[in-house]
Design a protein around this motif. Structure first.
Motif, short mmCIF file in Angstrom:
data_model
loop_
_atom_site.label_atom_id
_atom_site.label_comp_id
_atom_site.label_asym_id
_atom_site.label_seq_id
_atom_site.Cartn_x
_atom_site.Cartn_y
_atom_site.Cartn_z
N TRP A 1 56.22 -0.86 23.39
CA TRP A 1 56.81 0.46 23.57
C TRP A 1 57.92 0.76 22.56
N ALA A 2 58.21 -0.18 21.67
CA ALA A 2 59.32 0.00 20.73
C ALA A 2 59.07 1.16 19.77
N ASN A 3 60.14 1.83 19.36
CA ASN A 3 60.03 2.92 18.39
C ASN A 3 60.07 2.42 16.96
N ASP A 4 60.62 1.22 16.78
CA ASP A 4 60.82 0.69 15.43
C ASP A 4 60.64 -0.82 15.46
N ALA A 5 60.02 -1.36 14.43
CA ALA A 5 59.80 -2.81 14.36
C ALA A 5 61.10 -3.58 14.19
N ALA A 6 62.18 -2.91 13.81
CA ALA A 6 63.45 -3.59 13.56
C ALA A 6 63.98 -4.28 14.81
N ILE A 7 63.57 -3.85 15.99
CA ILE A 7 64.05 -4.47 17.22
C ILE A 7 63.67 -5.94 17.29
N GLY A 8 62.60 -6.33 16.61
CA GLY A 8 62.14 -7.71 16.64
C GLY A 8 63.17 -8.71 16.14
N ALA A 9 64.01 -8.30 15.20
CA ALA A 9 65.03 -9.20 14.65
C ALA A 9 66.04 -9.61 15.71
N GLY B 1 56.19 -20.01 24.00
CA GLY B 1 56.41 -18.71 23.38
C GLY B 1 55.66 -17.59 24.06
N LEU B 2 56.01 -16.38 23.69
CA LEU B 2 55.34 -15.17 24.15
C LEU B 2 54.96 -14.36 22.92
N TRP B 3 53.86 -13.64 23.00
CA TRP B 3 53.48 -12.80 21.87
C TRP B 3 53.15 -11.39 22.34
N GLU B 4 53.18 -10.48 21.39
CA GLU B 4 52.98 -9.07 21.72
C GLU B 4 52.33 -8.34 20.55
N GLN B 5 51.71 -7.22 20.85
CA GLN B 5 51.13 -6.34 19.83
C GLN B 5 51.90 -5.03 19.79
N TRP B 6 52.14 -4.54 18.58
CA TRP B 6 52.84 -3.26 18.39
C TRP B 6 52.12 -2.48 17.30
N ARG B 7 51.89 -1.21 17.56
CA ARG B 7 51.21 -0.38 16.58
C ARG B 7 52.20 0.57 15.92
N ALA B 8 52.30 0.47 14.61
CA ALA B 8 53.22 1.31 13.85
C ALA B 8 52.74 2.76 13.82
N PRO B 9 53.63 3.69 13.50
CA PRO B 9 53.23 5.10 13.43
C PRO B 9 52.06 5.37 12.49
N ASP B 10 51.91 4.52 11.47
CA ASP B 10 50.79 4.71 10.54
C ASP B 10 49.50 4.04 11.02
N GLY B 11 49.54 3.46 12.23
CA GLY B 11 48.35 2.86 12.80
C GLY B 11 48.18 1.38 12.57
N VAL B 12 49.03 0.78 11.74
CA VAL B 12 48.94 -0.66 11.45
C VAL B 12 49.37 -1.46 12.67
N LEU B 13 48.57 -2.46 13.04
CA LEU B 13 48.86 -3.31 14.19
C LEU B 13 49.66 -4.52 13.74
N LEU B 14 50.78 -4.77 14.40
CA LEU B 14 51.64 -5.90 14.07
C LEU B 14 51.78 -6.80 15.29
N GLU B 15 51.51 -8.10 15.11
CA GLU B 15 51.64 -9.05 16.19
C GLU B 15 52.87 -9.92 15.94
N SER B 16 53.61 -10.18 17.00
CA SER B 16 54.88 -10.89 16.87
C SER B 16 55.08 -11.84 18.05
N TYR B 17 56.07 -12.71 17.94
CA TYR B 17 56.31 -13.70 18.99
C TYR B 17 57.79 -13.97 19.17
N THR B 18 58.12 -14.58 20.30
CA THR B 18 59.47 -15.02 20.58
C THR B 18 59.42 -16.43 21.16
N ILE B 19 60.52 -17.16 21.04
CA ILE B 19 60.62 -18.53 21.55
C ILE B 19 61.47 -18.51 22.82
N LEU B 20 60.95 -19.09 23.88
CA LEU B 20 61.70 -19.20 25.12
C LEU B 20 62.77 -20.29 24.99
N THR B 21 63.96 -20.01 25.52
CA THR B 21 65.03 -20.99 25.49
C THR B 21 65.49 -21.32 26.91
#
Length: 220
Positions: free
Chosen positions: A60-68, A127-147
């Protein structure tokens, strides 16, 4: 938290530890947030290795920058946070690692320390992973590490550490039908893995630096 880690592994080691097809990977000694790195996940009843971006981007993110800002997910609150709770239930993964770094505040500044299994085996971070689709339609997959709370080896340096799963829990973690409450309980227990720790060069602080020299012990 876990902000840097390493992965230097042969195709045979990766295949034996995770039950995947052998895959040649370039040794990495300074994997950093927003960079691509391999994860192991379930796919059509089997396991696959996929290169995903470190730093989870919610669908649901508006921008990929949230991933950082979402490179780690605290186990204690993972089922409450909107960014992680759906992924915890549906999209779990294993993150292969040879070791990880943590920093300790000292008189001369922050000193990095390297943690790696005593037996030299590969680790699997939860870890957990997720899919995010950019406004231009490109699909980006990302992950996070559980602590989780640090165990007795890590605690003198840092109060948090990655959730490290033993091999006999790989299948349970990747099972889409696994009981969520049971999985969550696993993440709340400090890992019992036998680790050795030693100080390393501050060169690891710079993302552009890589190479085996980063994990060599230094004298303080």
């Amino acid at each position: 938290m876990c902000g840097r880690y390493t992965l230097a592994v042969s195709p045979a080691q990766l295949a034996a530890r995770f039950g995947v097809a052998p895959l040649e990977l370039q040794p990495r000694y300074n994997i950093a947030p927003t960079q691509p790195a391999p994860v192991v996940r379930a796919s059509n009843g089997a396991r696959e290795v996929a290169l995903l971006r470190w730093g989870l981007i919610p669908s649901w993110a508006n921008d990929a920058a949230i991933g950082a800002r979402l490179i780690n997910a605290r186990s204690e609150t993972v089922l409450e946070k909107p960014a992680f709770r759906t992924a915890f239930r549906r999209r779990r993964c294993l993150i292969p690692a040879s070791g990880f770094y943590e920093w300790q505040q000292q008189t001369a500044g922050k000193q990095p320390f390297y943690f790696t299994p005593v037996d030299g085996d590969l680790m699997a971070f939860a870890g957990l992973w997720e899919q995010w689709r950019a406004p231009d339609g490109v699909l980006l997959e990302s992950y996070t590490i559980l602590t989780t709370a640090a165990n007795e080896v890590v605690a003198p340096i840092h109060d948090r550490m990655p959730v490290i799963l033993p091999p006999d829990l790989d299948a349970l973690w990747l099972d889409p039908a696994a009981d969520v409450a049971r999985l969550h309980a696993l993440c709340l227990t400090p890992p019992l893995v036998a680790l050795r720790v030693y100080p390393v060069s501050k060169a690891v602080n710079q993302v552009r630096n890589d190479g085996e020299g980063l994990i060599q012990p230094v004298t303080l």
